[in-house]
Write a protein that holds these residues in place. Structure first.
Motif, PDB file in Angstrom:
ATOM      1  N   MET A   1     -15.061  34.016   8.805  1.00 38.88           N
ATOM      2  CA  MET A   1     -15.757  32.808   9.238  1.00 38.88           C
ATOM      3  C   MET A   1     -14.784  31.785   9.827  1.00 38.88           C
ATOM      4  N   THR A   2     -13.591  31.681   9.215  1.00 43.52           N
ATOM      5  CA  THR A   2     -12.588  30.739   9.717  1.00 43.52           C
ATOM      6  C   THR A   2     -12.187  31.085  11.138  1.00 43.52           C
ATOM      7  N   HIS A   3     -12.043  32.392  11.421  1.00 46.65           N
ATOM      8  CA  HIS A   3     -11.683  32.844  12.764  1.00 46.65           C
ATOM      9  C   HIS A   3     -12.780  32.481  13.767  1.00 46.65           C
ATOM     10  N   LEU A   4     -14.017  32.626  13.354  1.00 48.52           N
ATOM     11  CA  LEU A   4     -15.140  32.285  14.230  1.00 48.52           C
ATOM     12  C   LEU A   4     -15.181  30.781  14.508  1.00 48.52           C
ATOM     13  N   LEU A   5     -14.897  29.993  13.491  1.00 48.72           N
ATOM     14  CA  LEU A   5     -14.867  28.539  13.674  1.00 48.72           C
ATOM     15  C   LEU A   5     -13.794  28.141  14.673  1.00 48.72           C
ATOM     16  N   LYS A   6     -12.646  28.801  14.621  1.00 48.94           N
ATOM     17  CA  LYS A   6     -11.564  28.509  15.568  1.00 48.94           C
ATOM     18  C   LYS A   6     -11.973  28.875  16.988  1.00 48.94           C
ATOM     19  N   ILE A   7     -12.674  30.006  17.128  1.00 48.01           N
ATOM     20  CA  ILE A   7     -13.147  30.432  18.450  1.00 48.01           C
ATOM     21  C   ILE A   7     -14.103  29.403  19.034  1.00 48.01           C
ATOM     22  N   GLU A   8     -15.026  28.940  18.200  1.00 41.16           N
ATOM     23  CA  GLU A   8     -16.010  27.957  18.654  1.00 41.16           C
ATOM     24  C   GLU A   8     -15.360  26.614  18.953  1.00 41.16           C
ATOM     25  N   LEU A   9     -14.355  26.254  18.156  1.00 40.73           N
ATOM     26  CA  LEU A   9     -13.686  24.966  18.333  1.00 40.73           C
ATOM     27  C   LEU A   9     -12.949  24.887  19.666  1.00 40.73           C
ATOM     28  N   LYS A  10     -12.501  26.047  20.166  1.00 35.30           N
ATOM     29  CA  LYS A  10     -11.793  26.079  21.443  1.00 35.30           C
ATOM     30  C   LYS A  10     -12.685  25.683  22.617  1.00 35.30           C
ATOM     31  N   LYS A  11     -13.995  25.761  22.408  1.00 39.18           N
ATOM     32  CA  LYS A  11     -14.932  25.416  23.478  1.00 39.18           C
ATOM     33  C   LYS A  11     -15.107  23.903  23.631  1.00 39.18           C
ATOM     34  N   ILE A  12     -14.530  23.182  22.678  1.00 42.63           N
ATOM     35  CA  ILE A  12     -14.651  21.728  22.687  1.00 42.63           C
ATOM     36  C   ILE A  12     -13.282  21.111  22.923  1.00 42.63           C
ATOM     37  N   ASN A  13     -13.217  20.142  23.827  1.00 47.01           N
ATOM     38  CA  ASN A  13     -11.971  19.413  24.075  1.00 47.01           C
ATOM     39  C   ASN A  13     -11.808  18.396  22.944  1.00 47.01           C
ATOM     40  N   PHE A  76     -23.240  17.891  20.642  1.00 48.31           N
ATOM     41  CA  PHE A  76     -22.540  19.067  20.106  1.00 48.31           C
ATOM     42  C   PHE A  76     -23.469  20.281  20.108  1.00 48.31           C
ATOM     43  N   ILE A  77     -24.720  20.072  19.726  1.00 43.20           N
ATOM     44  CA  ILE A  77     -25.705  21.156  19.698  1.00 43.20           C
ATOM     45  C   ILE A  77     -25.887  21.741  21.091  1.00 43.20           C
ATOM     46  N   VAL A  78     -25.937  20.867  22.090  1.00 43.63           N
ATOM     47  CA  VAL A  78     -26.085  21.321  23.476  1.00 43.63           C
ATOM     48  C   VAL A  78     -24.869  22.134  23.903  1.00 43.63           C
ATOM     49  N   GLN A  79     -23.665  21.608  23.622  1.00 42.54           N
ATOM     50  CA  GLN A  79     -22.434  22.267  24.058  1.00 42.54           C
ATOM     51  C   GLN A  79     -22.203  23.605  23.359  1.00 42.54           C
ATOM     52  N   ILE A  80     -22.480  23.645  22.066  1.00 37.77           N
ATOM     53  CA  ILE A  80     -22.123  24.825  21.272  1.00 37.77           C
ATOM     54  C   ILE A  80     -23.229  25.875  21.232  1.00 37.77           C
ATOM     55  N   ILE A  81     -24.485  25.454  21.356  1.00 37.44           N
ATOM     56  CA  ILE A  81     -25.593  26.406  21.217  1.00 37.44           C
ATOM     57  C   ILE A  81     -26.497  26.478  22.449  1.00 37.44           C
ATOM     58  N   ILE A  82     -27.128  25.361  22.796  1.00 37.97           N
ATOM     59  CA  ILE A  82     -28.163  25.373  23.836  1.00 37.97           C
ATOM     60  C   ILE A  82     -27.644  25.880  25.176  1.00 37.97           C
ATOM     61  N   GLU A  83     -26.497  25.358  25.604  1.00 36.04           N
ATOM     62  CA  GLU A  83     -25.953  25.760  26.907  1.00 36.04           C
ATOM     63  C   GLU A  83     -25.661  27.257  26.957  1.00 36.04           C
ATOM     64  N   GLU A  84     -25.186  27.815  25.833  1.00 36.16           N
ATOM     65  CA  GLU A  84     -24.857  29.243  25.813  1.00 36.16           C
ATOM     66  C   GLU A  84     -26.113  30.100  25.856  1.00 36.16           C
ATOM     67  N   TYR A  85     -27.158  29.647  25.201  1.00 35.41           N
ATOM     68  CA  TYR A  85     -28.425  30.380  25.277  1.00 35.41           C
ATOM     69  C   TYR A  85     -29.041  30.246  26.668  1.00 35.41           C
ATOM     70  N   LYS A  86     -28.912  29.063  27.247  1.00 34.45           N
ATOM     71  CA  LYS A  86     -29.511  28.822  28.561  1.00 34.45           C
ATOM     72  C   LYS A  86     -28.822  29.644  29.656  1.00 34.45           C
ATOM     73  N   SER A  87     -27.486  29.698  29.583  1.00 29.95           N
ATOM     74  CA  SER A  87     -26.726  30.456  30.581  1.00 29.95           C
ATOM     75  C   SER A  87     -26.561  31.923  30.198  1.00 29.95           C
ATOM     76  N   LYS A  88     -27.000  32.255  28.976  1.00 31.27           N
ATOM     77  CA  LYS A  88     -26.923  33.625  28.431  1.00 31.27           C
ATOM     78  C   LYS A  88     -25.485  34.088  28.200  1.00 31.27           C
ATOM     79  N   THR A  89     -24.531  33.148  28.188  1.00 31.89           N
ATOM     80  CA  THR A  89     -23.144  33.523  27.885  1.00 31.89           C
ATOM     81  C   THR A  89     -22.962  33.871  26.407  1.00 31.89           C
TER      82      THR A  89
END
Length: 228
Positions: A1-13, A76-89
């Motif tokens: 889980m810690t590794h996943l949190l680091k991956i997600e954190l990289k998406k935020i400046n 944060f919800i938009v950046q981390i979740i919504i945008e990825e679902y919308k763009s299918k990334t």
């Protein structure tokens, strides 16, 4: 889980977010002081101007901070979740050697932790600054809240901040997510029940937070079943 949190954190400046947090707190601090002076009753000459307000300067700053952070959490919800679902990334993430459950929990956990950290810093910053200023300027008024009240309102508001996710994920809409957060702010800042707004009342905040937890659970199960 810690590794996943680091991956997600990289998406935020994070540096930009921290700078924005400091700037926001300075603006809220100045706005609270200016507003408390502006709304003071000049007819009451026997007391300091700010003392005639229904809200102290510190209560006003907490009201503004809570409102801003709900919208910030929606971003944060938009950046981390919504945008990825919308763009299918998000489909790229699903190719990682982690379960879908872990990926979604990591996203929700990161949003919760970031908003919690920002909230705690903001509360401490505003309280400390206004406490010191109130000892030097009569126009700045400070009133302390009980620790339990602060904790209950803080945690409840953090869960309430996930309500825009429930609305935004229905149509994977960025606009719906942001607008719903603004609606929550407007309703939560209503001063009919309390001068500090509904979100500042522990009982009301706890009730709204409980409802939000239930809706978050529904959203989480929906995200697990959702096909991208």
């Amino acid at each position: 889980m810690t590794h996943l949190l680091k991956i997600e954190l990289k998406k935020i400046n994070l540096k930009k977010q921290i700078f924005s947090l400091l700037l926001m707190n300075m603006i809220v601090l100045l706005l609270s002081i200016f507003t408390s002076v502006l709304l003071a009753d000049p007819a009451n000459e026997g007391a300091p101007a700010a003392a005639t307000m229904l809200l102290t300067t510190s209560e006003l700053s907490m009201l503004i901070i809570r409102a801003v952070l709900i919208v910030w959490q929606a971003i944060f919800i938009v950046q981390i979740i919504i945008e990825e679902y919308k763009s299918k990334t998000i489909t790229v993430l699903f190719t990682y050697p982690f379960s879908k459950r872990e990926l979604i929990l990591a996203k929700l956990g990161l949003i919760f932790l970031l908003t919690a950290a920002f909230s705690i810093f903001s509360i401490m910053f505003q309280s400390l600054c206004l406490f010191m200023l109130s000892h030097n300027f009569s126009l700045v008024t400070f009133s302390s809240e009980s620790l339990w009240s602060l904790i209950i309102v803080l945690i409840s508001n953090l869960f309430l901040g996930f309500l825009p996710l429930f609305i935004g994920m229905r149509n994977v809409s960025i606009i719906a997510t942001i607008i719903s957060s603004l609606v929550i702010v407007v309703i939560g800042s209503n001063s009919q029940a309390s001068p500090a707004g509904l979100l500042g009342v522990p009982a009301v905040s706890l009730f709204l937070g409980t409802v939000s937890v239930a809706l978050l659970s529904i959203t989480y199960r929906s995200m697990l079943r959702k096909e991208v």
